[in-house]
Design a protein around this motif. Structure first.
Motif, PDB file in Angstrom:
ATOM      1  N   UNK A 181       8.842 -56.565  16.910  1.00 36.70           N
ATOM      2  CA  UNK A 181       9.262 -55.326  17.772  1.00 36.70           C
ATOM      3  C   UNK A 181       9.558 -54.220  17.200  1.00 36.70           C
ATOM      4  N   UNK A 182       9.519 -53.130  17.721  1.00 40.57           N
ATOM      5  CA  UNK A 182       9.458 -51.854  16.927  1.00 40.57           C
ATOM      6  C   UNK A 182       9.968 -50.639  17.807  1.00 40.57           C
ATOM      7  N   UNK A 183      11.105 -50.182  17.549  1.00 42.20           N
ATOM      8  CA  UNK A 183      11.661 -48.591  18.218  1.00 42.20           C
ATOM      9  C   UNK A 183      10.583 -48.252  18.233  1.00 42.20           C
ATOM     10  N   UNK A 184      11.053 -47.466  19.624  1.00 46.67           N
ATOM     11  CA  UNK A 184       9.307 -46.384  20.080  1.00 46.67           C
ATOM     12  C   UNK A 184       9.165 -45.368  18.763  1.00 46.67           C
ATOM     13  N   UNK A 185      10.132 -45.178  18.259  1.00 52.85           N
ATOM     14  CA  UNK A 185       9.999 -43.665  17.069  1.00 52.85           C
ATOM     15  C   UNK A 185       9.067 -43.730  15.998  1.00 52.85           C
ATOM     16  N   UNK A 186       9.214 -45.419  16.076  1.00 51.00           N
ATOM     17  CA  UNK A 186       8.632 -45.483  14.669  1.00 51.00           C
ATOM     18  C   UNK A 186       7.058 -46.580  14.669  1.00 51.00           C
ATOM     19  N   UNK A 187       7.186 -46.934  16.430  1.00 54.03           N
ATOM     20  CA  UNK A 187       5.467 -48.157  15.959  1.00 54.03           C
ATOM     21  C   UNK A 187       4.263 -47.360  16.078  1.00 54.03           C
ATOM     22  N   UNK A 188       3.207 -47.747  15.519  1.00 49.92           N
ATOM     23  CA  UNK A 188       2.305 -47.050  15.131  1.00 49.92           C
ATOM     24  C   UNK A 188       2.391 -47.047  13.605  1.00 49.92           C
ATOM     25  N   UNK A 189       3.395 -46.954  13.166  1.00 48.11           N
ATOM     26  CA  UNK A 189       3.695 -45.689  11.582  1.00 48.11           C
ATOM     27  C   UNK A 189       4.519 -47.110  10.765  1.00 48.11           C
ATOM     28  N   UNK A 190       5.195 -47.714  11.193  1.00 42.43           N
ATOM     29  CA  UNK A 190       6.013 -48.752  10.745  1.00 42.43           C
ATOM     30  C   UNK A 190       5.293 -50.599  11.050  1.00 42.43           C
ATOM     31  N   UNK A 191       5.487 -50.877   9.466  1.00 40.01           N
ATOM     32  CA  UNK A 191       5.362 -52.623   9.620  1.00 40.01           C
ATOM     33  C   UNK A 191       6.024 -53.488   8.609  1.00 40.01           C
ATOM     34  N   UNK A 192       7.007 -54.567   9.706  1.00 43.01           N
ATOM     35  CA  UNK A 192       7.524 -55.335   9.011  1.00 43.01           C
ATOM     36  C   UNK A 192       6.943 -56.934   8.918  1.00 43.01           C
ATOM     37  N   UNK A 193       7.715 -57.281   8.050  1.00 42.69           N
ATOM     38  CA  UNK A 193       6.762 -58.297   7.291  1.00 42.69           C
ATOM     39  C   UNK A 193       8.321 -59.547   6.242  1.00 42.69           C
ATOM     40  N   UNK A 194       7.610 -60.621   6.794  1.00 45.80           N
ATOM     41  CA  UNK A 194       8.282 -61.009   5.910  1.00 45.80           C
ATOM     42  C   UNK A 194       7.386 -62.348   5.251  1.00 45.80           C
TER      43      UNK A 194
ATOM     44  N   UNK B 229      12.287 -62.578   1.083  1.00 43.53           N
ATOM     45  CA  UNK B 229      12.280 -61.432   1.225  1.00 43.53           C
ATOM     46  C   UNK B 229      11.343 -61.073   2.690  1.00 43.53           C
ATOM     47  N   UNK B 230      11.984 -60.224   3.139  1.00 41.16           N
ATOM     48  CA  UNK B 230      11.658 -59.419   4.303  1.00 41.16           C
ATOM     49  C   UNK B 230      11.198 -57.906   3.783  1.00 41.16           C
ATOM     50  N   UNK B 231      10.088 -57.069   4.662  1.00 38.11           N
ATOM     51  CA  UNK B 231       9.268 -55.977   4.126  1.00 38.11           C
ATOM     52  C   UNK B 231       9.970 -54.677   5.345  1.00 38.11           C
ATOM     53  N   UNK B 232       9.340 -53.612   5.063  1.00 39.70           N
ATOM     54  CA  UNK B 232       9.422 -52.090   5.795  1.00 39.70           C
ATOM     55  C   UNK B 232       7.911 -51.513   4.982  1.00 39.70           C
ATOM     56  N   UNK B 233       6.862 -51.351   6.086  1.00 38.76           N
ATOM     57  CA  UNK B 233       6.718 -50.735   5.466  1.00 38.76           C
ATOM     58  C   UNK B 233       5.945 -49.417   6.345  1.00 38.76           C
ATOM     59  N   UNK B 234       6.410 -48.220   5.624  1.00 37.90           N
ATOM     60  CA  UNK B 234       6.449 -47.120   6.459  1.00 37.90           C
ATOM     61  C   UNK B 234       5.485 -45.715   6.035  1.00 37.90           C
ATOM     62  N   UNK B 235       4.186 -46.504   6.458  1.00 36.39           N
ATOM     63  CA  UNK B 235       3.663 -45.034   6.543  1.00 36.39           C
ATOM     64  C   UNK B 235       3.839 -43.479   8.041  1.00 36.39           C
ATOM     65  N   UNK B 236       3.350 -42.251   7.420  1.00 32.32           N
ATOM     66  CA  UNK B 236       3.013 -40.594   7.762  1.00 32.32           C
ATOM     67  C   UNK B 236       4.624 -40.830   8.259  1.00 32.32           C
TER      68      UNK B 236
END
Length: 126
Positions: free
Chosen positions: A58-71, A77-84
């Motif tokens: 689940x993503x906040x609207x402000x980051x949806x489509x730009x950020x990707x969470x994975x584990x 470990x959990x990751x947050x890929x932040x693009x754009x």
């Protein structure tokens, strides 16, 4: 549970960063994981969350489509890929774990989390 976030830094708008959060303990896979952020003079806000088996995110609207969470439970470990990235993404980013289900922590925000790591600074220049 002890958590340690890393991967923050200074990046130009439009760039990318990948945050990591390493957890201790053999029960890492039993927790829902979340990323939050707090900008100066603003309240801490939910960014992204992921269920125990990665089936739901689940993503906040402000980051949806730009950020990707994975584990990766094998690596605790959990990751947050932040693009754009945008200047408004500038904040201290925190990882946290919860025993509650993902929909619950989405509605409760930071109050729904049980353990927190120290934050990592992300600065996006225009």
């Amino acid at each position: 549970v002890q958590l340690q976030a890393s991967g923050g830094g200074l990046v130009q708008a439009g760039g990318s960063l990948r945050l990591s959060c390493a957890g201790s303990g053999r029960t890492f896979s039993s927790y829902v994981m979340g990323w939050f952020r707090q900008a100066p003079e603003k309240e801490r806000e939910f960014v992204a969350g992921i269920s125990r088996n990665s089936a739901s995110t689940y993503y906040a609207g402000s980051v949806k489509g730009r950020f990707t969470i994975s584990r990766d439970n094998a690596k605790n470990t959990v990751y947050l890929q932040m693009d754009s990235l945008k200047p408004e993404d500038t904040a201290v980013y925190y990882c946290a774990v919860a025993v509650r289900e993902l929909p619950t922590i989405v509605s409760m925000g930071s109050n729904g989390m049980d353990y927190w790591g120290k934050g990592t600074q992300v600065t996006v220049s225009s």
